[in-house]
Scaffold this motif. Structure first.
Motif, PDB file in Angstrom:
ATOM      1  N   ILE A 129       0.894  -1.234   0.039  1.00  0.00           N
ATOM      2  CA  ILE A 129      -0.003   0.044   0.060  1.00  0.00           C
ATOM      3  C   ILE A 129       0.811   1.109   0.130  1.00  0.00           C
ATOM      4  O   ILE A 129       0.712   1.980  -0.794  1.00  0.00           O
ATOM      5  N   CYS A 130       1.938   1.327   0.583  1.00  0.00           N
ATOM      6  CA  CYS A 130       2.861   2.249   0.832  1.00  0.00           C
ATOM      7  C   CYS A 130       3.448   2.608  -0.520  1.00  0.00           C
ATOM      8  O   CYS A 130       3.661   3.608  -1.070  1.00  0.00           O
ATOM      9  N   LEU A 131       4.006   1.514  -0.935  1.00  0.00           N
ATOM     10  CA  LEU A 131       4.697   1.814  -2.514  1.00  0.00           C
ATOM     11  C   LEU A 131       3.856   2.029  -3.619  1.00  0.00           C
ATOM     12  O   LEU A 131       4.055   2.766  -4.259  1.00  0.00           O
ATOM     13  N   LEU A 132       2.355   1.657  -3.594  1.00  0.00           N
ATOM     14  CA  LEU A 132       1.504   1.915  -4.623  1.00  0.00           C
ATOM     15  C   LEU A 132       1.072   3.561  -4.199  1.00  0.00           C
ATOM     16  O   LEU A 132       0.963   4.257  -5.270  1.00  0.00           O
ATOM     17  N   ILE A 133       1.311   3.998  -3.035  1.00  0.00           N
ATOM     18  CA  ILE A 133       0.948   5.296  -2.751  1.00  0.00           C
ATOM     19  C   ILE A 133       2.029   6.407  -3.403  1.00  0.00           C
ATOM     20  O   ILE A 133       1.807   7.248  -4.009  1.00  0.00           O
ATOM     21  N   ILE A 134       3.339   5.864  -2.882  1.00  0.00           N
ATOM     22  CA  ILE A 134       4.543   6.452  -3.637  1.00  0.00           C
ATOM     23  C   ILE A 134       4.464   6.468  -4.938  1.00  0.00           C
ATOM     24  O   ILE A 134       4.568   7.584  -5.586  1.00  0.00           O
ATOM     25  N   PHE A 135       4.196   5.401  -5.818  1.00  0.00           N
ATOM     26  CA  PHE A 135       4.080   5.188  -7.254  1.00  0.00           C
ATOM     27  C   PHE A 135       2.957   6.134  -7.736  1.00  0.00           C
ATOM     28  O   PHE A 135       3.178   6.851  -8.547  1.00  0.00           O
ATOM     29  N   GLU A 136       1.802   6.373  -7.185  1.00  0.00           N
ATOM     30  CA  GLU A 136       0.959   7.339  -7.762  1.00  0.00           C
ATOM     31  C   GLU A 136       1.249   8.861  -7.423  1.00  0.00           C
ATOM     32  O   GLU A 136       0.993   9.580  -8.262  1.00  0.00           O
ATOM     33  N   ILE A 137       1.936   9.271  -6.385  1.00  0.00           N
ATOM     34  CA  ILE A 137       2.494  10.510  -6.208  1.00  0.00           C
ATOM     35  C   ILE A 137       3.455  10.720  -7.357  1.00  0.00           C
ATOM     36  O   ILE A 137       3.533  11.833  -7.860  1.00  0.00           O
ATOM     37  N   LYS A 143       9.036  17.072 -13.367  1.00  0.00           N
ATOM     38  CA  LYS A 143      10.228  16.749 -13.615  1.00  0.00           C
ATOM     39  C   LYS A 143      10.561  15.614 -12.930  1.00  0.00           C
ATOM     40  O   LYS A 143      10.755  15.467 -11.741  1.00  0.00           O
ATOM     41  N   GLN A 144      10.591  14.346 -13.725  1.00  0.00           N
ATOM     42  CA  GLN A 144      11.029  12.816 -13.031  1.00  0.00           C
ATOM     43  C   GLN A 144      12.471  12.893 -13.245  1.00  0.00           C
ATOM     44  O   GLN A 144      12.983  12.976 -14.515  1.00  0.00           O
ATOM     45  N   SER A 145      13.156  12.412 -12.258  1.00  0.00           N
ATOM     46  CA  SER A 145      14.478  12.026 -12.442  1.00  0.00           C
ATOM     47  C   SER A 145      14.645  10.417 -12.647  1.00  0.00           C
ATOM     48  O   SER A 145      13.741   9.867 -12.810  1.00  0.00           O
ATOM     49  N   LYS A 146      15.884   9.982 -12.860  1.00  0.00           N
ATOM     50  CA  LYS A 146      16.113   8.682 -13.181  1.00  0.00           C
ATOM     51  C   LYS A 146      15.679   7.824 -12.421  1.00  0.00           C
ATOM     52  O   LYS A 146      14.982   6.791 -12.495  1.00  0.00           O
ATOM     53  N   LEU A 147      15.928   8.058 -11.053  1.00  0.00           N
ATOM     54  CA  LEU A 147      15.376   7.329  -9.932  1.00  0.00           C
ATOM     55  C   LEU A 147      13.889   7.098  -9.830  1.00  0.00           C
ATOM     56  O   LEU A 147      13.348   5.966  -9.647  1.00  0.00           O
ATOM     57  N   ILE A 148      13.247   8.098 -10.099  1.00  0.00           N
ATOM     58  CA  ILE A 148      11.574   8.184 -10.088  1.00  0.00           C
ATOM     59  C   ILE A 148      11.196   7.264 -11.379  1.00  0.00           C
ATOM     60  O   ILE A 148      10.308   6.256 -11.191  1.00  0.00           O
ATOM     61  N   ARG A 149      11.997   7.451 -12.389  1.00  0.00           N
ATOM     62  CA  ARG A 149      11.339   6.520 -13.650  1.00  0.00           C
ATOM     63  C   ARG A 149      11.758   5.046 -13.374  1.00  0.00           C
ATOM     64  O   ARG A 149      11.103   4.062 -13.800  1.00  0.00           O
ATOM     65  N   ILE A 150      12.985   4.639 -12.670  1.00  0.00           N
ATOM     66  CA  ILE A 150      13.076   3.454 -12.510  1.00  0.00           C
ATOM     67  C   ILE A 150      11.947   2.787 -11.420  1.00  0.00           C
ATOM     68  O   ILE A 150      11.674   1.724 -11.547  1.00  0.00           O
ATOM     69  N   TYR A 151      11.730   3.671 -10.482  1.00  0.00           N
ATOM     70  CA  TYR A 151      10.972   3.161  -9.312  1.00  0.00           C
ATOM     71  C   TYR A 151       9.524   3.000 -10.105  1.00  0.00           C
ATOM     72  O   TYR A 151       8.565   2.113  -9.534  1.00  0.00           O
ATOM     73  N   GLN A 152       9.047   3.658 -11.253  1.00  0.00           N
ATOM     74  CA  GLN A 152       7.910   3.514 -11.782  1.00  0.00           C
ATOM     75  C   GLN A 152       7.871   2.333 -12.854  1.00  0.00           C
ATOM     76  O   GLN A 152       6.828   2.013 -13.267  1.00  0.00           O
ATOM     77  N   ASN A 153       8.917   1.587 -13.034  1.00  0.00           N
ATOM     78  CA  ASN A 153       9.005   0.579 -13.896  1.00  0.00           C
ATOM     79  C   ASN A 153       8.428  -0.674 -13.141  1.00  0.00           C
ATOM     80  O   ASN A 153       9.188  -1.304 -12.220  1.00  0.00           O
ATOM     81  N   PRO A 154       7.692  -1.416 -13.334  1.00  0.00           N
ATOM     82  CA  PRO A 154       7.110  -2.502 -12.613  1.00  0.00           C
ATOM     83  C   PRO A 154       7.701  -3.621 -12.784  1.00  0.00           C
ATOM     84  O   PRO A 154       7.746  -4.545 -12.093  1.00  0.00           O
ATOM     85  N   PHE A 155       8.752  -3.836 -13.890  1.00  0.00           N
ATOM     86  CA  PHE A 155       9.515  -5.093 -14.038  1.00  0.00           C
ATOM     87  C   PHE A 155      10.849  -4.931 -13.237  1.00  0.00           C
ATOM     88  O   PHE A 155      11.518  -5.847 -13.181  1.00  0.00           O
ATOM     89  N   ILE A 156      11.176  -3.834 -12.744  1.00  0.00           N
ATOM     90  CA  ILE A 156      12.322  -3.569 -11.912  1.00  0.00           C
ATOM     91  C   ILE A 156      11.934  -3.616 -10.371  1.00  0.00           C
ATOM     92  O   ILE A 156      12.436  -4.205  -9.695  1.00  0.00           O
ATOM     93  N   ILE A 157      10.971  -2.719 -10.168  1.00  0.00           N
ATOM     94  CA  ILE A 157      10.435  -2.673  -8.570  1.00  0.00           C
ATOM     95  C   ILE A 157       9.758  -3.936  -8.071  1.00  0.00           C
ATOM     96  O   ILE A 157       9.896  -4.267  -6.880  1.00  0.00           O
ATOM     97  N   GLY A 158       8.974  -4.591  -9.123  1.00  0.00           N
ATOM     98  CA  GLY A 158       8.262  -5.779  -8.716  1.00  0.00           C
ATOM     99  C   GLY A 158       9.115  -6.863  -8.041  1.00  0.00           C
ATOM    100  O   GLY A 158       9.023  -7.393  -6.992  1.00  0.00           O
ATOM    101  N   PRO A 159      10.142  -7.362  -9.007  1.00  0.00           N
ATOM    102  CA  PRO A 159      10.964  -8.389  -8.347  1.00  0.00           C
ATOM    103  C   PRO A 159      11.747  -7.854  -7.109  1.00  0.00           C
ATOM    104  O   PRO A 159      11.917  -8.788  -6.236  1.00  0.00           O
TER     105      PRO A 159
END
Length: 186
Positions: A129-137, A143-159
């Motif tokens: 729930i916390c991670l999905l809230i952060i994802f939605e925010i 202005k998205q940094s590279k770290l935010i784009r990595i966090y929003q990639n479900p194939f990286i953050i899921g595993p």
């Protein structure tokens, strides 16, 4: 309490505080509906986990564990909801109280042999729930940094999330000294 249980509670606290801080920082870019959803879901996750944990620790004292669990969800809902509107505050407060009560009752009812499994399930639900809230925010950040784009990639953050949960579950048993042992029959 064991080191694994302290680690679970600390990680959930850090994750929920991170979601709360981000909800506060980006509150002007989000709608009141987002605030209601964030307050309700975060208070529900923390209330369930906190109520369950306190219900297990204070086994046999349902009133105390219910009051503490409801208080944890209540405070989380008030804090997150106050960033947005009175309706978000009210929604978070009521959802947190209800979840804290249900978590305490669940902690009282489950068998001691299932405590570790239930704690891990509730941790996984609350932290997701916390991670999905952060994802939605982060989806509303212009202005998205590279770290935010990595966090929003479900194939990286899921595993990564699955591996983290498996690593934390390997710290079980969380309640070894409280499980009653049956003596052998002669």
């Amino acid at each position: 309490m064991t080191i694994g249980l302290v680690l679970l509670a600390t990680l959930l606290l850090i994750c929920s505080c991170g979601a709360g801080v981000l909800a506060y920082i980006f509150r002007k870019k989000l709608t009141a509906m987002h605030g209601m959803l964030f307050a309700m879901s975060l208070a529900m996750g923390i209330g369930l986990f906190g109520g369950l944990l306190i219900g297990i620790i204070y086994q046999g004292n349902l009133l105390l564990s219910t009051v503490i669990g409801m208080g944890a969800g209540f405070m989380t809902g008030i804090i997150i909801g106050s960033f947005y509107s009175f309706l978000a505050l009210l929604e978070g407060m009521l959802s947190g109280m209800m979840a804290g009560m249900m978590g305490a009752m669940l902690g009282e009812m489950i068998m001691p042999t299932d405590w570790d499994k239930t704690i891990m399930i509730m941790f996984t639900i609350a932290s997701s729930i916390c991670l999905l809230i952060i994802f939605e925010i982060f989806a509303h950040v212009k202005k998205q940094s590279k770290l935010i784009r990595i966090y929003q990639n479900p194939f990286i953050i899921g595993p990564i999330f699955v591996l983290l949960c498996l690593l934390l579950y390997s710290q079980a048993p969380f309640f070894t000294e409280w499980i009653p042992h049956k003596s052998p029959h002669h």
